[in-house]
Design an enzyme around this catalytic site. Structure first.
Site, short mmCIF file in Angstrom:
data_model
loop_
_atom_site.label_atom_id
_atom_site.label_comp_id
_atom_site.label_asym_id
_atom_site.label_seq_id
_atom_site.Cartn_x
_atom_site.Cartn_y
_atom_site.Cartn_z
CG ASP A 52 -2.10 1.07 1.29
OD1 ASP A 52 -2.53 1.36 -0.21
OD2 ASP A 52 -2.67 1.63 2.06
CE LYS A 109 -3.04 4.91 1.15
NZ LYS A 109 -4.42 4.67 1.19
CG ASN A 130 0.05 4.25 3.85
OD1 ASN A 130 -0.74 4.85 4.58
ND2 ASN A 130 -0.36 3.24 3.22
CG ASP A 140 -0.98 2.06 7.47
OD1 ASP A 140 -1.43 1.00 7.92
OD2 ASP A 140 -2.10 2.69 7.02
CB THR A 200 -4.52 3.13 -2.59
OG1 THR A 200 -4.68 2.78 -1.09
CG2 THR A 200 -5.09 4.26 -2.84
#
Length: 893
Positions: free
Chosen positions: A696, A698, A701, A714, A731
């Protein structure tokens, strides 16, 4: 971008300040921030940027209420049924990207629905579960109670429900009695997973049986597997023709083929057999005609594809792999570092010898040369010497002053790599004896938590500062309460650690003590250390150590020591304020009551763990984070639990999230983008070496800390991966195609996300679906794969080439899926990886942050119990108190 998925952690609540509204329902978020980043070069105005929520299908409920009035059965499908369903599948942009085996699995698992007139199939706004193909009858499609279309037999609808449980965008009702073929998401995903996993394991077995590929590394084999293409041939169909030039290699998956020369059948080949391997090495002509007998399924790979995956010179790669295997078998050479081995391989000369040809003549001095057999076999003094063997490696450590007494002769065509002792010493920058000793010490030093972050060059400087001292039995090495300024490593022997006259533990070979004395001023020894027998120690003095590291590295080491204080108890923690709320609990800014050390404390309600059945996810997050110790990754210090909650005590990252930084900066200058990209390469190298996939990546994060360096946070989506994963998670704008399709993926999916992020750095927008918020529209744009570039971008720009390789739809083509290949890309020429990992490179942006001193001061003036503080702050819904958790599942918390 609302979804009914559940996250195992607090999303953005991993030890940092975030706006509270970030944890709200994504459909109700306050997207009031307006980015100053232009959507693309040449754009005339700012574009609103929304933080993007995660899609997570690990814990979905599958209570399907669609077409509830239909009768459903497993009616056998005829050829016409199969044809119709496949025709519909191939009209849908997402489903047509599935491989043929997955499409067949989809067809096979569809059930037959019969439903009367004016009946509901599914309703707008309700979670989607099934994909349908209309076999007979008519249905109407209504949006906001207004008819938009009438669908007839041969139409398909609802396919996006196979990806996730997003609400239906329309209502579908029958007009007359209808029959449909349908399949729900869970059945579909399980079927695709099963067929993909089976294909992967079967292809892997085939690949490992081919001698040509036996020297491939696991990463190279995985890249090869990702590039295989499935082909089908009908009875009597010719696969290759004798005399034609070919570049494809084939493995038979199912069926039988005939191999003929001059129209005469020489033999038949069956499942697991292969042909055309020489086509991968040379532009050779086919020596036989291969024809299908009945229906035949093959997997193939072309020379061009293999070169794209592995590199330009396939023969050199095969030889290099053979050299690696031989060196790993050598007791003398295997202790060399990876860089030292690669330097030797790059210098070796490779020669081909015919059968009976002399390779090493009698009278050649021993200890002056190294030979590696990468192919073939030599006849030596005491029998045959096989492939993957070294000759002369043991003598390199000695000075035998002898000559070989016999000739070494090639028994068949052999390939031999050769290098002199002088060239080896130049490659490794020292004699083998010296380097072996140095590498042994480096291995020991790297086990010291304090020193893990040092680069290879600094380890060398540290070793040069070491001195060796011998201690006799009973001799006191350090005295309790005395001033300490030396760090000790036990080279041999055993020492006893005594506190207040009592023996508390023993330290043996390669263990260490006194590490804090080289960092802390006025350090007093906490124990006495006495030699237990004869002992040799390596010692580094404080002044020497501080000459090797600068203030920045020293500050990092001190911070890591603070975060390693796992003796801290729950009652030692002082609550300061709440910094974020999430689906499962809350994140607090806290501090140690006695030391000025800030922590983030994340609380997770046990009742919600029970309700959403996320036991495995929360344990996985804990276990992954506890093994991470990298200065660009958030550190988990310790976990606690009580009767109602679990607690994650973490490093507090005082900074600004990357999303907001990019909103402030707009598109980045290329060197700034390269700085951040280099940091992410280092993070992923660290994670992927430990078989951890992040899943994830992005801007939301990532935190930019007080020094301007990114910090990955995270880990709720992370996973330890062996083989492949099939969960659609991440995402949408940053998800790789193979993740969207659920067709099986590995760590290469992280490299796709990195490519998306770097594109966003450079051009101020994501490359696929920038103007869409609906996940399904984004999925379609990703799978369409229309990768465009600014008009004024130099086509030869190394940044473009780097991003283009990361954003390859074939995972194997993403630099071979290996982070070391990323570091060697020409875009990073001039970037010092050592300065980056030790945070000595100047960051392009330093966040302007408010001091936490006043917050801490206020908390200390009015100290409160952490439990009372949490109970006062958390106003959560009631859950049953007498919950039946799995036995001992949380014993490690």
């Amino acid at each position: 971008m609302g979804c009914s998925c559940i996250k195992p952690d607090l999303g953005k609540g991993s030890g940092y300040i975030v706006p509270e509204n970030l944890f709200q329902d994504p459909n109700k978020r306050d997207f009031s921030k307006i980015s100053t980043r232009f959507p693309y070069p040449g754009s005339t105005g700012p574009k609103q940027r929304h933080k993007k929520p995660i899609i997570d299908l690990r814990r979905l409920m599958y209570a399907n209420s669609e077409a509830s009035s239909a009768t459903v059965n497993d009616r056998e499908k005829g050829k016409e049924d199969v044809r119709l369903i496949l025709e519909v599948i191939n009209k849908h942009s997402i489903l047509q990207n599935l491989d043929e085996d997955s499409k067949i699995a989809l067809v096979k698992n569809m059930k037959f629905y019969e439903i009367g007139p004016r009946e509901m199939i599914f309703e707008q706004g309700q979670p989607g579960f099934c994909f349908y193909v209309l076999f007979s009858g008519r249905v109407e499609l209504r949006v906001d109670n207004e008819r938009k279309a009438i669908l007839k037999a041969g139409s398909g609808f609802g396919e996006l429900a196979l990806l996730d449980d997003r609400p239906r965008s329309a209502t579908v009702r029958t007009i007359e009695r209808c029959s449909l073929w349908g399949v729900d998401r869970q059945t579909f995903k399980e079927a695709v997973k099963k067929v993909t996993a089976l294909n992967y394991e079967e292809n892997k077995t085939f690949i490992e049986s081919v001698p040509l590929f036996q020297t491939f590394t696991n990463a190279q084999k995985d890249a090869l597997l990702s590039s295989l293409v499935t082909q089908k041939f009908s009875n009597c169909e010719r696969i290759v023709k004798e005399g034609d030039t070919g570049d494809l290699f084939y493995i038979i998956k199912d069926g039988i083929v005939s191999c003929s020369e001059n129209d005469r059948e020489m033999r038949q080949m069956v499942k697991g057999d292969y042909f055309g391997e020489l086509a991968l090495l040379y532009d050779s002509k086919r020596t036989a005609t291969i024809t299908a007998i009945g229906e035949v399924k093959l997997v193939s790979i072309g020379r061009k594809s293999l070169i794209e995956v592995l590199g330009n010179n396939l023969e050199q790669i095969l030889n290099r792999n053979s050299q690696r295997i031989a060196v790993e078998k050598s007791e003398v050479l295997k202790i060399l570092s990876t860089d030292q081995k690669e330097a030797i391989f790059n210098t070796m000369r490779v020669s081909i010898y015919k059968a009976g040809e002399l390779v090493i003549s009698r009278g050649t001095p021993k200890g002056r040369n190294l030979w590696i057999i990468t192919k073939g076999r030599l006849r030596g003094p005491v029998g045959d010497i096989e492939t993957f063997s070294c000759i002369g490696d043991a003598e390199l450590l000695e000075d035998p002053r002898e000559n070989y007494s016999v000739d070494f002769v090639s028994e068949n065509e052999s390939i031999i790599a050769h290098i002199t002792k002088e060239e080896i010493e130049k490659c490794i920058e020292g004699t083998l004896n010296e380097i072996q000793a140095m590498n042994e010490i480096i291995g020991i030093l790297k086990s010291v938590q304090l020193l893990k972050g040092l680069s290879q060059e600094r380890f060398k400087l540290l070793i040069a500062a070491l001195r060796e001292i011998h201690y006799s039995n009973g001799q006191v090495i350090v005295e309790q309460n005395s001033s300490g300024d030396s760090f000790f490593i036990v080279k041999s022997g055993k020492v006893s650690v005594q506190k207040d006259g009592a023996n508390i533990r023993n330290i043996t070979k390669h263990d260490y003590f006194g590490e804090r004395s080289v960092l802390f001023n006025d350090f007093k020894r906490s124990a006495t250390v006495v030699a237990n027998g004869e002992v040799d120690c390596w010692i580094v003095e404080k002044k020497d150590f501080l000459n090797i590291i600068d203030d920045g590295i020293r500050a990092q080491l001190l911070k890591r020591i603070e975060l390693q204080d796992d003796i801290i108890s729950f009652d030692d923690i002082l609550p300061i304020k709440i910094v974020g709320k999430g689906a499962f609990g809350t994140v607090y800014l806290t501090a140690h009551k006695k030391a000025t050390i800030f922590y983030a404390l994340k609380s997770v309600l046990k009742s919600k763990v029970f309700k959403y059945d996320i036991y495995h996810n929360i344990l996985l997050e804990r276990n992954i984070m506890l093994q991470l110790d990298h200065n660009m990754i958030v550190k988990l210090v310790k976990t606690f639990k009580d009767e109602s909650r679990f607690y994650f005590l973490m490093e507090y990252v005082h900074g600004q999230d990357l999303f907001d930084v990019l909103a402030d900066l707009g598109s980045l200058k290329e060197n700034d983008a390269k700085f951040y990209a280099g940091c992410f390469v280092l993070m992923f190298q660290y994670l992927h070496e430990r078989d951890i996939i992040y899943r994830d990546l992005k801007p939301e994060n990532v935190m930019i800390d007080e020094e301007g360096y990114p910090k990955l946070i995270d880990f709720g989506a992370a996973k330890v991966i062996h083989g492949r994963s099939f969960t659609t998670l991440g995402t949408p704008h940053y998800m790789a195609p193979e993740v969207i399709l659920g067709s099986g993926y590995s760590v290469q999916a992280d490299l796709w996300s990195l490519g998306i992020l770097i594109y966003e750095f450079l051009f101020g927008r994501v490359p696929f679906g920038e103007d869409f918020n609906d996940p399904h529209e984004i999925y379609e744009k990703v799978l369409e794969y229309r990768l465009t570039w600014p008009i004024d971008l130099d086509p030869a720009a190394s940044s473009k080439n780097f991003v283009q390789q990361l954003l390859n739809k074939n995972p194997a083509m993403r630099m071979g899926g290996v982070t070391t290949n990323l570091k060697e890309h020409k875009w990073f020429v001039g970037l010092s990886w050592e300065r980056l990992i030790t945070k000595q490179h100047k960051a392009p942006y330093i966040p302007k942050l408010r001091s936490l001193t006043s917050d801490l001061s206020n908390a200390k003036k009015n100290p409160r119990s952490l439990r009372e503080f949490i109970l006062n702050e958390e106003q959560c819904e009631d859950f049953p108190r007498n919950l039946e958790f799995p036995t001992d599942w949380d014993v490690d918390f």
